[in-house]
Motif scaffolding. Structure first.
Motif, short mmCIF file in Angstrom:
data_model
loop_
_atom_site.label_atom_id
_atom_site.label_comp_id
_atom_site.label_asym_id
_atom_site.label_seq_id
_atom_site.Cartn_x
_atom_site.Cartn_y
_atom_site.Cartn_z
N PHE A 1 2.13 -21.91 2.79
CA PHE A 1 1.90 -21.50 4.18
C PHE A 1 1.04 -20.31 4.24
N ARG A 2 0.45 -19.82 3.33
CA ARG A 2 -0.70 -18.97 3.20
C ARG A 2 -0.16 -17.38 3.62
N VAL A 3 1.14 -17.05 3.38
CA VAL A 3 1.93 -15.97 4.08
C VAL A 3 1.43 -14.81 2.99
N THR A 4 0.96 -15.27 1.83
CA THR A 4 0.72 -14.14 0.91
C THR A 4 -0.99 -14.19 0.60
N ASP A 5 -1.48 -14.80 1.43
CA ASP A 5 -2.94 -15.16 1.21
C ASP A 5 -3.83 -13.76 0.89
N GLY A 6 -4.51 -13.68 -0.27
CA GLY A 6 -5.27 -12.51 -0.36
C GLY A 6 -4.71 -11.43 -1.03
N LEU A 7 -3.32 -11.29 -1.07
CA LEU A 7 -2.69 -10.26 -1.80
C LEU A 7 -2.95 -10.07 -3.21
N GLN A 8 -3.20 -11.33 -4.08
CA GLN A 8 -3.20 -11.08 -5.48
C GLN A 8 -4.67 -10.67 -5.61
N LYS A 9 -5.55 -10.95 -4.97
CA LYS A 9 -6.83 -10.62 -5.01
C LYS A 9 -6.99 -9.22 -4.92
N ASP A 10 -6.32 -8.51 -4.01
CA ASP A 10 -6.30 -6.96 -3.67
C ASP A 10 -5.33 -6.06 -4.70
N PHE A 11 -4.18 -6.84 -4.89
CA PHE A 11 -3.33 -6.09 -5.67
C PHE A 11 -3.18 -6.49 -7.06
N GLY A 12 -3.71 -7.45 -7.52
CA GLY A 12 -3.61 -7.79 -9.00
C GLY A 12 -2.37 -8.75 -9.36
N GLU A 13 -2.45 -9.32 -10.64
CA GLU A 13 -1.55 -10.36 -10.96
C GLU A 13 -0.26 -9.80 -11.51
N ASP A 14 -0.37 -8.53 -11.74
CA ASP A 14 0.78 -7.78 -12.15
C ASP A 14 1.77 -7.40 -10.91
N ARG A 15 1.22 -7.54 -9.71
CA ARG A 15 2.12 -7.28 -8.46
C ARG A 15 2.22 -8.40 -7.57
N VAL A 16 1.19 -9.42 -7.66
CA VAL A 16 1.67 -10.46 -7.03
C VAL A 16 1.60 -11.79 -8.13
N GLU B 1 0.82 -1.01 0.18
CA GLU B 1 0.04 0.11 -0.17
C GLU B 1 0.95 1.32 0.15
N ASP B 2 2.01 1.18 0.78
CA ASP B 2 2.96 2.30 0.89
C ASP B 2 3.68 2.71 -0.49
N ASP B 3 4.06 1.68 -1.03
CA ASP B 3 5.08 1.57 -2.27
C ASP B 3 4.29 0.84 -3.38
N PRO B 4 3.86 1.54 -4.47
CA PRO B 4 3.46 0.70 -5.69
C PRO B 4 4.66 0.15 -6.38
N LYS B 5 5.78 0.25 -6.01
CA LYS B 5 6.89 -0.62 -6.58
C LYS B 5 7.09 -1.89 -6.04
N VAL B 6 6.31 -2.07 -4.86
CA VAL B 6 6.66 -3.34 -4.28
C VAL B 6 5.71 -4.60 -4.97
N LEU B 7 6.49 -5.48 -5.25
CA LEU B 7 5.81 -6.83 -6.10
C LEU B 7 6.12 -8.13 -5.29
N ILE B 8 5.19 -8.70 -5.08
CA ILE B 8 5.57 -10.27 -4.65
C ILE B 8 5.64 -11.32 -5.70
N MET B 9 6.46 -12.07 -5.68
CA MET B 9 6.77 -13.32 -6.52
C MET B 9 7.06 -14.50 -6.35
N GLY B 10 6.86 -15.64 -6.76
CA GLY B 10 6.84 -16.82 -6.21
C GLY B 10 6.07 -17.75 -6.77
N GLU B 11 6.58 -19.17 -6.23
CA GLU B 11 5.55 -20.18 -6.91
C GLU B 11 4.30 -20.47 -5.74
N ASP B 12 3.09 -20.34 -6.55
CA ASP B 12 1.92 -20.45 -5.77
C ASP B 12 1.44 -19.34 -4.87
#
Lengths: 326, 373
Positions: free
Chosen positions: A38-53, A19-30
């Motif tokens: 381990f559900r650590v990134t749960d819900g982030l793709q839904k809220d930030f989209g496939e380009d950022r997660v 939220e603080d920085d639009p340049k932050v991306l999450i990437m990885g398998e699953d």
């Protein structure tokens, strides 16, 4: 205050960073729809989209290699390596490129990349899912190496790691993912610096140095030792590179006895570095040699043997007893 | 088995391995300097354009020869010569726009020239005064990468950044025939394909990975690898600067307009040693080099200019004089490069303050100070 598990604290920390920085991306398998194994990134793709997660192809070198490229373009990628034992295909990109490229560029390049690694054993997993590879990376100049041990540190440290302009290897104690704690997510004035060690239990007779999953074990050992009349100090290192030497040396000088505890094999483990540094700096304050408790110098065993392999309360107390035998 | 003939074209492919027709080679200028047409890859060059390409080819060859000499004289620790690959590098390098980004190996001195990198800056890492002496952002030309193939993933990641920026730009990444065996290169093909990244994979197949010939790396022509990853591959005469320019330009435009990656295999020849530390007489025959000399990338442009009366002797003399000047200037500035200071070891390891760096720097400074007293 909010009650968060360690995994949810990481999730909230990453959400805040995104939220603080639009340049932050999450990437990885699953990491997308599934939210990570381990559900650590749960819900982030839904809220930030496939380009950022970004759900990546199944190739760890590719994850870190493309993260470097994204960082060169101005992004701040946070890579998830699914399990500790899977980081080795990415080791080349981490060690020869991520760690060295900024120096190679004489400072023209910054690589604010975070590599998150669920680490350690104790969950009854198959081979390659329970390892503690931190020493390979503390040995590599150019990387920062940290490990959180509790939900509050998970929440603050992941945000600080993402904000760092240096690459950070971020070890998460997977068996503590479900531990819960109250966290004040509304303020930042209580945050310790990323590389500060913390005395998590003060004591006077002996110091236990630990990080990640072993901090809780050491705290339990300290409670048990109290019943024997021994006052045990526990230091959570939090950061392995750089090391907060001031806190470590201060504790060693006060108690005169130090036991290092980690899950990784003792031989050439991070404990060796601690023992050498403490001996060099605090030689005349020591009542006993710095002792080490860790995994054996074997590959991680099958899970039905892991309770014997992993340091536990009794192995830590045994070392404490030995420290008083000199 | 497939066999690459020294003469250029691929000769036989065992049909049992699924390969079919002999490979096509895009060529717009023959080794004799004759202009030929290609239905898919035409190019419109003014006499001024051709003279300018010729000048670049000659100047980068001169930079390279001077660096070889500097190594022989002990001024560089090692040098990786581009001799024979000038057309592949100038052709592809000149196809780039300012906004495009290039990721080189350690042999792309010609591309560096096209990106405006001062040649003396290329010498730093070979002389041992730094590991990379230019700002990649200033030239949109990344640092040299020594570990084979690593940069292909960086390039794809960069291209994914271009996508996220919604920018009109492309990335080009250079690598050799040996690199195509690396896992990272294959991973980069996969990534580029599934993300439809704006990237051109430019493989200079110079036939040799140090001592290992192409057949140690592949059983099919390299450009055909692309089809298995789901994007087009094309083989171009890597000694034909016109064809390299035309093919790269088209692939970059495809990348910029959302059509995804292309693999270009520039079929060329490493006329010199792998590096100054190598001895090619141990593993290849002299006749092979002689055959490739007939396909020299510079001579054919010179023939073309002569035959078409687009340049006179005064022009060629002027370019040669400019090359001599460039070489002398490069030598002078190489010798003048200052050695780094001992405490520079600790610079730029981290961007943010780092206790261990401060500690070791202070200790080493105190140690050095001890000798001064």
């Amino acid at each position: 205050m909010t009650v968060l598990s360690l995994s949810k604290a990481l999730n909230e920390g990453m959400r805040k960073a995104m939220e603080d920085d639009p340049k932050v991306l999450i990437m990885g398998e699953d990491v997308g729809k599934l939210g990570g194994v381990f559900r650590v990134t749960d819900g982030l793709q839904k809220d930030f989209g496939e380009d950022r997660v970004i759900d990546t192809p199944l190739a760890e070198s590719g994850i870190v290699g493309t993260a470097i490229g994204l960082a060169l373009r101005g992004y701040r990628p946070v890579c998830e390596i699914q399990f500790d034992g899977f980081i080795f295909p990415a080791a080349d990109q981490i060690i020869t490129q991520l760690a060295k490229m900024p120096m190679r560029s004489l400072g023209a390049i910054k690589l604010p990349v975070v590599v998150r690694v669920p680490c350690g054993g104790g969950i009854g997993a198959v081979e390659h899912h329970s390892e503690s590879p931190e020493a390979y990376f503390t040995h590599t100049a150019g990387l920062r190496v940290v490990s959180c041990s509790n939900p509050a540190d998970a929440y603050t440290m992941i945000q600080q790691a993402i904000r760092s302009d240096d690459p950070v290897i971020f070890f998460e104690p997977k068996r503590r993912y479900w531990e819960k704690a109250d966290i004040d997510t509304s303020a930042t004035d209580w945050w310790p610096p990323l590389h500060a060690a913390k005395v998590v239990r003060p004591g006077t007779d002996v110091t236990l140095l630990a990080y990640g999953p072993m901090v809780k074990t050491c705290l339990e050992a300290a409670t048990a030792a109290e019943e024997d009349g021994r006052s045990v100090e526990v230091v959570d290192l939090r950061s392995l590179n750089p090391l907060d030497e001031a806190v470590v040396m201060d504790s060693a000088r006060r108690t005169g006895r130090v036991v290092v505890v980690h899950e990784a094999p003792v031989n050439s483990g991070f404990g060796a570095e601690l023992a050498a540094r403490i001996t060099e700096r605090c030689f005349y304050h020591l009542e006993s040699p710095v002792l080490r408790v860790g995994g054996f110098s074997t590959p991680y065993p099958p899970s039905r043997l892991e309770e014997h392999y992993l340091p536990d309360l009794d192995r830590v107390l045994d070392a404490v007893d030995r420290a008083f035998g000199y | 088995m497939c066999h690459e003939a020294a003469e250029g074209g691929l000769v036989t492919v065992d049909a049992s391995h699924g390969a079919d027709a002999p490979p096509e080679l895009v060529q717009l200028l023959t080794p004799e300097g004759e202009r030929v047409e290609h239905p898919d890859y035409d190019i419109d060059l003014t006499p001024e354009d051709v003279r300018s390409l010729y000048r670049d080819l000659v100047l980068v060859r001169r930079v390279d020869l001077e660096a070889v000499a500097l190594q022989r004289h002990g001024e560089l620790g090692i040098w990786a010569s581009l001799l024979g690959q000038e057309a592949a590098q100038i052709g592809s390098g000149r196809a780039l726009t300012d906004a495009d980004m290039a990721f080189p190996t350690y042999r792309e001195h010609g591309v560096a020239w096209c990106r405006g990198v001062d040649p003396v800056k290329l010498l730093g890492l070979f002389r041992g005064v730094n590991h990379g002496g230019w700002d990649p952002k200033e030239h949109n030309f990344h640092l040299y990468t020594i570990v084979i193939g690593s940069q292909t993933l960086h390039a794809v990641g960069y291209a994914m950044g271009i996508q996220r920026d919604d920018a009109s730009a492309a990335t080009i990444v250079y690598f050799g025939d040996g690199a195509t065996s690396q896992g990272d290169v294959n991973e980069s093909f996969i990534w580029a394909s599934v993300f439809n990244a704006p990237i051109v994979f430019f493989c200079q197949n110079n036939q040799w990975a140090i001592s290992e010939p192409l057949e140690k790396q592949t059983r099919i022509p390299l450009y055909r690898r692309a089809s298995g990853f789901g994007f087009p591959g094309i083989r171009v005469d890597g000694n034909d600067v016109f064809a390299c320019l035309a093919v790269t330009r088209k692939a970059l435009e495809a990348a910029r307009t959302g059509q995804g990656p292309t693999l270009i295999e520039a079929f060329t020849y490493r006329m010199g040693a792998h590096t100054s530390a190598d001895d090619p007489t141990r593993y290849r025959v002299a006749s092979e080099l002689e055959a490739w000399k007939l396909k020299d990338p510079i001579e054919r442009v010179k023939s073309y200019l002569f035959k078409n009366e687009q340049a006179d002797q005064a022009f060629f003399d002027a370019v040669d004089a400019e090359a001599d000047q460039l070489g002398a200037d490069l030598r002078r500035r190489c010798l003048a490069m200052p050695d780094p200071e001992p405490l520079d070891i600790f610079d730029h390891v981290y961007r943010e303050p780092h206790a261990l760096m401060d500690q070791e720097r202070a200790q080493f400074a105190a140690y050095l100070e001890g000798f001064a007293q």
